[in-house]
Design a protein around this motif. Structure first.
Motif, short mmCIF file in Angstrom:
data_model
loop_
_atom_site.label_atom_id
_atom_site.label_comp_id
_atom_site.label_asym_id
_atom_site.label_seq_id
_atom_site.Cartn_x
_atom_site.Cartn_y
_atom_site.Cartn_z
N VAL A 84 -31.95 76.81 3.80
CA VAL A 84 -31.31 77.86 3.00
C VAL A 84 -32.36 78.62 2.21
CG1 VAL A 84 -29.72 78.34 1.11
CG2 VAL A 84 -29.10 76.66 2.83
N LYS A 85 -33.29 77.89 1.62
CA LYS A 85 -34.33 78.52 0.81
C LYS A 85 -35.21 79.44 1.65
CE LYS A 85 -37.82 77.37 -2.68
NZ LYS A 85 -38.47 76.25 -3.44
N ALA A 86 -35.57 78.99 2.86
CA ALA A 86 -36.42 79.80 3.73
C ALA A 86 -35.69 81.06 4.18
CB ALA A 86 -36.86 78.97 4.94
N ILE A 87 -34.43 80.93 4.55
CA ILE A 87 -33.65 82.09 4.99
C ILE A 87 -33.48 83.07 3.84
CG2 ILE A 87 -31.36 82.84 5.74
CD1 ILE A 87 -31.17 80.33 7.43
N PHE A 88 -33.14 82.56 2.67
CA PHE A 88 -32.92 83.43 1.51
C PHE A 88 -34.20 84.18 1.14
CE2 PHE A 88 -32.26 84.07 -3.16
CZ PHE A 88 -31.21 84.97 -3.04
N LYS A 89 -35.32 83.50 1.20
CA LYS A 89 -36.60 84.15 0.91
C LYS A 89 -36.87 85.27 1.90
CE LYS A 89 -41.55 83.16 0.41
NZ LYS A 89 -42.61 82.11 0.45
N GLU A 90 -36.58 85.02 3.19
CA GLU A 90 -36.77 86.05 4.22
C GLU A 90 -35.84 87.24 4.00
OE1 GLU A 90 -38.38 87.84 7.67
OE2 GLU A 90 -39.07 86.21 6.37
N ILE A 91 -34.61 86.97 3.58
CA ILE A 91 -33.65 88.05 3.34
C ILE A 91 -34.09 88.92 2.17
CG2 ILE A 91 -31.30 88.52 2.52
CD1 ILE A 91 -30.39 86.10 4.18
N LEU A 92 -34.57 88.31 1.11
CA LEU A 92 -35.07 89.09 -0.03
C LEU A 92 -36.25 89.96 0.40
CD1 LEU A 92 -34.92 86.60 -3.04
CD2 LEU A 92 -33.23 88.29 -2.31
N ALA A 93 -37.10 89.43 1.26
CA ALA A 93 -38.24 90.20 1.75
C ALA A 93 -37.78 91.39 2.58
CB ALA A 93 -39.17 89.30 2.57
N LYS A 94 -36.75 91.19 3.40
CA LYS A 94 -36.22 92.30 4.19
C LYS A 94 -35.69 93.40 3.28
CE LYS A 94 -34.85 89.68 8.34
NZ LYS A 94 -35.55 90.52 9.35
N ASN A 95 -34.94 93.02 2.24
CA ASN A 95 -34.42 94.02 1.31
C ASN A 95 -35.54 94.72 0.55
OD1 ASN A 95 -31.28 94.06 1.08
ND2 ASN A 95 -31.77 91.89 1.31
N LEU B 132 -31.30 89.13 14.66
CA LEU B 132 -30.20 89.68 15.46
C LEU B 132 -28.97 90.02 14.61
CD1 LEU B 132 -30.26 87.22 18.53
CD2 LEU B 132 -31.34 89.47 18.34
N VAL B 133 -29.00 89.68 13.33
CA VAL B 133 -27.80 89.83 12.51
C VAL B 133 -28.02 90.87 11.42
CG1 VAL B 133 -27.10 87.46 12.99
CG2 VAL B 133 -28.44 87.95 10.93
N VAL C 94 -19.97 87.09 14.97
CA VAL C 94 -20.72 86.01 14.33
C VAL C 94 -21.74 85.40 15.29
CG1 VAL C 94 -20.52 83.65 13.42
CG2 VAL C 94 -18.88 85.40 12.71
N ILE C 95 -22.92 85.16 14.77
CA ILE C 95 -23.93 84.35 15.45
C ILE C 95 -24.17 83.11 14.61
CG2 ILE C 95 -26.39 84.18 15.99
CD1 ILE C 95 -26.33 86.98 17.06
N PRO C 96 -24.03 81.92 15.18
CA PRO C 96 -24.30 80.70 14.40
C PRO C 96 -25.79 80.50 14.20
CG PRO C 96 -23.73 80.14 16.67
CD PRO C 96 -23.55 81.62 16.54
N LEU C 97 -26.18 80.22 12.97
CA LEU C 97 -27.55 79.88 12.64
C LEU C 97 -27.58 78.36 12.45
CD1 LEU C 97 -28.24 82.69 9.99
CD2 LEU C 97 -28.66 82.77 12.47
N ILE C 98 -28.05 77.66 13.44
CA ILE C 98 -28.01 76.19 13.40
C ILE C 98 -29.14 75.69 12.53
CG2 ILE C 98 -28.01 74.10 14.81
CD1 ILE C 98 -26.99 75.85 17.13
N TYR C 99 -28.79 75.02 11.44
CA TYR C 99 -29.76 74.76 10.37
C TYR C 99 -30.94 73.90 10.82
CZ TYR C 99 -28.90 69.81 9.39
OH TYR C 99 -28.85 68.44 9.47
N ASN C 100 -30.75 73.00 11.82
CA ASN C 100 -31.81 72.08 12.20
C ASN C 100 -32.47 72.45 13.53
OD1 ASN C 100 -29.59 71.49 13.74
ND2 ASN C 100 -29.60 69.28 13.36
N ILE D 44 -36.78 79.67 16.38
CA ILE D 44 -35.51 80.10 16.99
C ILE D 44 -34.57 80.60 15.92
CG2 ILE D 44 -33.47 79.32 18.25
CD1 ILE D 44 -35.21 77.41 19.79
N LEU D 45 -34.53 79.91 14.79
CA LEU D 45 -33.66 80.31 13.69
C LEU D 45 -34.01 81.70 13.18
CD1 LEU D 45 -31.40 79.24 11.83
CD2 LEU D 45 -33.18 78.41 10.30
N PHE D 46 -35.30 81.98 13.07
CA PHE D 46 -35.71 83.29 12.58
C PHE D 46 -35.54 84.38 13.63
CE2 PHE D 46 -37.63 83.21 8.29
CZ PHE D 46 -37.33 81.89 7.97
#
Length: 451
Positions: A181-192, A161-162, A143-149, A154-156
Motif C-alpha cells: 500500500v505504501k509503495a503504491i500510494f507513493k507512486e500515485i502521489l508522484a504521478k499527481n 493501466l488504470v 476494474v483491474i485487480p492489483l494482487i498485493y503479493n 508486474i504490480l506497477f
C-alpha cells in the motif's frame, strides 16, 4: 398504489349480478324489432358505462392537476416550454476530448480468502470482495485487480493501466500488505505531482493505513466501538463541500446524512479529531469533512479529503449499500387482487420484503447494513464522484493490455454460507498473469464470459 375503478356510478341503474351476466349473453348482431324494451336498456348500459367511467376519470385527473398547479408550478418537458428561441431539433454536443470515457480502476487485493480460510487456505491467497467491484462498475468504470503479493514489477505495470486506485477494508496493517500500500500510494502521489491526475479512494482499512503512512506514526490509531452499526455523518462547521465527494448530493440528502443512520460502520480502529489535528502531517495533508460517533459516544473522523491531491478516505463502507429495494415487486403483487385477498396483508408484505432484501444489495452478511433508498443514493453519489475523477486521467494504455488484465478474467466465488460478512469474493491464489478468454482479447463478443 393502483387506482380502483368505481363499480357503480350515480347514473348507473342497480342491476343484479345474474342480470348482468344475462345481459352479456344478449346477441349483439340481433336487430329484431320484436326485442322488448326491458332488454334494450341493459344493452345500452353495457356499451356506455366504460366510456362514461373513462371520461369521469379524465375529469378527476384534470381537476387534481389544476389544484396542484395552484400550489406548485408544473414541470414540463422541453418541447412543451414556450421558448421561441430554442432550436426545433436538439443537437448532441461532442464529448470532451480531455476526459477518459473508458476509465479503469485498480483495486488492491487483501490477504486471505475473505472467509477465514474456509474457501481457500493457500498461504499466498488474496481476495477482493465483489461489492467493491460492483461499486466501481455501477458508476461506469471497469476494474483491474492489483494482487498485493505478485512481483512488484508486474504490480506497477498494472498500475500503469488504470486511472485510479481503491484500497479496500480488511485487517492487515503490517508486513507485505502494508509495504505494498505504501509503495503504491507513493507512486500515485508522484504521478499527481508530475501532472497526471490520479484519484485514490481508501475505505476503512485503507483509511487507517493512509493515516499511519501520512502521519509517519504506526501507533497513531485509537480503538473505537464501531463494529456492525449504522450511523450518521456529522459535517464539520463551515465546511465547503464544493469540489469534495459530497458536491453533487441533493440538499435534502445532505441533511438526512446528519439525522438518519444511512452509512455503514464496521471497524475497531480510527482516529479522533483531536489527535488528527495534533499531527502536523495529517492536518496539513487532509481536511476533515465529517465525523461520526461509535456505540460508546466516542467521536472519530469518518471522511477526509486531501488538500492538494485527489485522495479521499472513508472510515465507513459506501460499497455495501447499493441498489434500491425492489418496491416494484410489492406494487405488482398488490395489484393482484386475488392474491391480496387470499393472503393477510401483513404476511404478504413481510414475505415480499424478505424476498426483495434477498435480491438487491451487494452485501447482506452484516445485520446493520442500511438498505433504504436514501442509503443507496449516498453510495451511488460516492461511486460517481470517484469515477468522475478517474475520467480526468490522461492515461490511455493499450486496450489489449487492459482487456488481458480485467477482473472479468476471473470468476467470483460465493461465500455467503462459509463467510461471516462478504457474499461474494474474487480469490487470487497464483502469482502469475491471469488466463483470459478469447472473447476478452479478440473482442468478438460483448462483455465477458466465464470459463
Amino acid at each position: 398504489m393502483p387506482s380502483h375503478f368505481l363499480s357503480n356510478s350515480p347514473s348507473t341503474p342497480t342491476t343484479k349480478t345474474s342480470d348482468l351476466q344475462n345481459d352479456t349473453a344478449v346477441s349483439l348482431t340481433s336487430t329484431s324489432s320484436s326485442s322488448s324494451s326491458s332488454s334494450t336498456a341493459p344493452d345500452m348500459w353495457t356499451y356506455l358505462w366504460i366510456p362514461f367511467l373513462m371520461s369521469l376519470s379524465k375529469e378527476l385527473t384534470l381537476a387534481r392537476a389544476a389544484t396542484a398547479t395552484t400550489s406548485s408550478p408544473s414541470i414540463l418537458p422541453p418541447n412543451q416550454l414556450a421558448d421561441d428561441d430554442s432550436p426545433s431539433v436538439p443537437r448532441c454536443s461532442a464529448q470532451d476530448i480531455k476526459l477518459n470515457y473508458r476509465p479503469v480502476i485498480g483495486i488492491l487485493s487483501h490477504p486471505g480468502d475473505g472467509a477465514s480460510g474456509r474457501l481457500n487456505n493457500a498461504t499466498n491467497a488474496s481476495y477482493i470482495a465483489a461489492s467493491y467491484v460492483k461499486f466501481v462498475e455501477s458508476a461506469g468504470a471497469r476494474v483491474i485487480p492489483l494482487i498485493y503479493n505478485e512481483p512488484r514489477e508486474i504490480l506497477f505495470e498494472k498500475l500503469n493501466l488504470v486511472n485510479g486506485v481503491l484500497f479496500t477494508g480488511g485487517w492487515a496493517k503490517t508486513g507485505l500488505y502494508f509495504d505494498t500500500v505504501k509503495a503504491i500510494f507513493k507512486e500515485i502521489l508522484a504521478k499527481n505531482d508530475a501532472g497526471f491526475h490520479f484519484p485514490v479512494y481508501a475505505i476503512c482499512l485503507g483509511f487507517e493505513i493512509l493515516t499511519m503512512i501520512i502521519s509517519e506514526d504506526n501507533q497513531i490509531l485509537e480503538t473505537f466501538n464501531g463494529a456492525d452499526q449504522a450511523s450518521t455523518l456529522q459535517f464539520m462547521n463551515n465546511i465547503n463541500i464544493e469540489g469534495t465527494v459530497f458536491r453533487r448530493f441533493p440538499p435534502d440528502l445532505l441533511k438526512r446524512l446528519s439525522t438518519d443512520c444511512l452509512v455503514m460502520q464496521n471497524h475497531r480502529y480510527g482516529i479522533s479529531p483531536q489527535r488528527f489535528q495534533e499531527n502536523e502531517h495529517l492536518s496539513s495533508f487532509f481536511e476533515i469533512l465529517t465525523t461520526s460517533t461509535d456505540e460508546d459516544n466516542q467521536v472519530y473522523v469518518s471522511t477526509v479529503q486531501a488538500c492538494g491531491y485527489p485522495v479521499t478516505a472513508f472510515q465507513w463502507h459506501p460499497e455495501v449499500l447499493l441498489y434500491v429495494l425492489c418496491i416494484s415487486a410489492i406494487v405488482i403483487c398488490l395489484q393482484m387482487h386475488v392474491l391480496v385477498g387470499q393472503i393477510p396483508q401483513l404476511k404478504l408484505l413481510n414475505a415480499l420484503n424478505k424476498w426483495s432484501l434477498m435480491k438487491n444489495a451487494f452485501e447482506w452478511g452484516l445485520s446493520m447494513i442500511p438498505h433504504s433508498e436514501d442509503a443507496i443514493q449516498v453510495t451511488q453519489h460516492i461511486a460517481n464522484f470517484f469515477v468522475s475523477e478517474a475520467r480526468k486521467s490522461l492515461n490511455r494504455p493499450s486496450s489489449q493490455k487492459v482487456l488481458a488484465n480485467l477482473i472479468y478474467n476471473y470468476s467470483p466465488t460465493y461465500c455467503g454460507k462459509a463467510g461471516k460478512g462478504y457474499d461474494e469474493v474474487y480469490i487470487f491464489a497464483e502469482q502469475k498473469a491471469p488466463k483470459y478468454t478469447r472473447c476478452a482479447v479478440h473482442g468478438d463478443c460483448h462483455g465477458h464470459v466465464k470459463l
